[in-house]
Design an enzyme around this catalytic site. Structure first.
Site, short mmCIF file in Angstrom:
data_model
loop_
_atom_site.label_atom_id
_atom_site.label_comp_id
_atom_site.label_asym_id
_atom_site.label_seq_id
_atom_site.Cartn_x
_atom_site.Cartn_y
_atom_site.Cartn_z
N PRO A 62 15.39 20.69 24.46
CA PRO A 62 14.15 20.81 23.71
C PRO A 62 13.82 19.62 22.82
O PRO A 62 14.69 19.04 22.17
CB PRO A 62 14.37 22.07 22.86
N ASN A 63 12.54 19.29 22.84
CA ASN A 63 11.91 18.26 22.00
C ASN A 63 12.18 16.83 22.45
O ASN A 63 11.58 15.91 21.89
CB ASN A 63 12.30 18.44 20.52
N TYR A 86 15.79 8.52 16.67
CA TYR A 86 15.79 8.54 18.14
C TYR A 86 15.17 7.32 18.80
O TYR A 86 15.10 7.25 20.02
CB TYR A 86 15.09 9.83 18.62
N HIS A 100 24.35 12.21 23.78
CA HIS A 100 23.45 12.36 22.63
C HIS A 100 22.95 10.99 22.22
O HIS A 100 23.72 10.02 22.17
CB HIS A 100 24.16 13.03 21.45
N ARG A 140 26.21 13.40 11.46
CA ARG A 140 25.03 14.14 11.00
C ARG A 140 25.44 15.48 10.34
O ARG A 140 26.57 15.64 9.90
CB ARG A 140 24.05 14.31 12.16
N GLU A 194 28.35 14.91 28.68
CA GLU A 194 27.45 15.23 27.56
C GLU A 194 26.96 13.93 26.94
O GLU A 194 27.76 13.01 26.72
CB GLU A 194 28.24 16.04 26.53
N ARG A 244 7.85 10.87 17.30
CA ARG A 244 8.30 11.23 15.94
C ARG A 244 9.75 10.76 15.74
O ARG A 244 10.47 10.54 16.69
CB ARG A 244 8.22 12.75 15.74
N ALA A 262 19.08 20.55 20.75
CA ALA A 262 19.49 21.57 19.77
C ALA A 262 20.35 22.67 20.40
O ALA A 262 21.21 23.25 19.71
CB ALA A 262 18.25 22.19 19.13
N ASN A 307 21.97 16.30 28.04
CA ASN A 307 21.72 16.29 26.59
C ASN A 307 21.02 17.60 26.27
O ASN A 307 19.79 17.71 26.39
CB ASN A 307 20.85 15.10 26.20
#
Ligand code: CA2
Length: 145
Positions: free
Chosen positions: A9-10, A22, A100, A107, A98, A17, A77, A74
């Site tokens: 998501p996103n 990112y 990111h 974080r 995986e 944004r 969330a 990835n």
């Protein structure tokens, strides 16, 4: 070798944004990077998939069974919440990496658990979009060496 790249998501908002976390590149740039890097690494097929929906990601992982040799994922969330994605990766038992974009280890506390990572043989974090090239390389090595 056929690779499936899954984005959660996103991530379709890349470049729109939060460039400080990112980067400035768009989701289309990410797709192009995966396709180019995948071809250079010897993959005959690289499909890049994105969904904002947990069930759609689980469906895609199930559909990968018999259709793809490796997965780069990835889960965004859902990394930190989804036992369903973990179970799907375990069910198909396809080698998975995986990835990111940000350095999740540095974080918030709630990002410190990765369910999907428990079914992956490697993790790339904090390398920006280039991390996808790294993840595809790790996958190619795993499938050929
Ligand atoms: O660093 C990563 O790749 C993450 O998987 C990104 C997720 C985050 O929840 C993970 O903890 C780490 C968030 C993806 C959101 O992507 C956006 C992109 C542009 C603008 C806003 C969000």
């Amino acid at each position: 070798m056929r690779a499936l790249v899954i984005n959660g998501p996103n991530l379709n908002m890349l470049g729109i944004r939060e460039p400080g976390i990112y980067g400035n590149d768009s989701y289309d740039d990410l797709v192009a990077l995966c396709e180019t890097a995948g071809a250079e690494l010897g993959f005959e097929q690289v499909e890049v998939f994105q969904s904002n929906h947990e069930g759609a990601i689980i469906d895609k992982i199930q559909e990968a069974y018999g259709a793809f040799d490796g997965i780069v994922i990835n889960p965004a969330a859902y990394t930190h919440t989804s036992v369903g994605i973990l179970d799907a990766l375990k069910a198909v038992s396809i080698p998975a990496v995986e990835v990111h974009i940000s350095d999740v280890d540095s974080r918030e506390d709630f990002r410190q658990i990765s369910y999907a990572g428990m079914a992956c043989f490697a993790r790339v974090s904090g390398e920006g979009l280039e991390g996808y090239r790294h993840a595809l390389k790790l996958l190619a090595d795993r499938l050929t060496l």
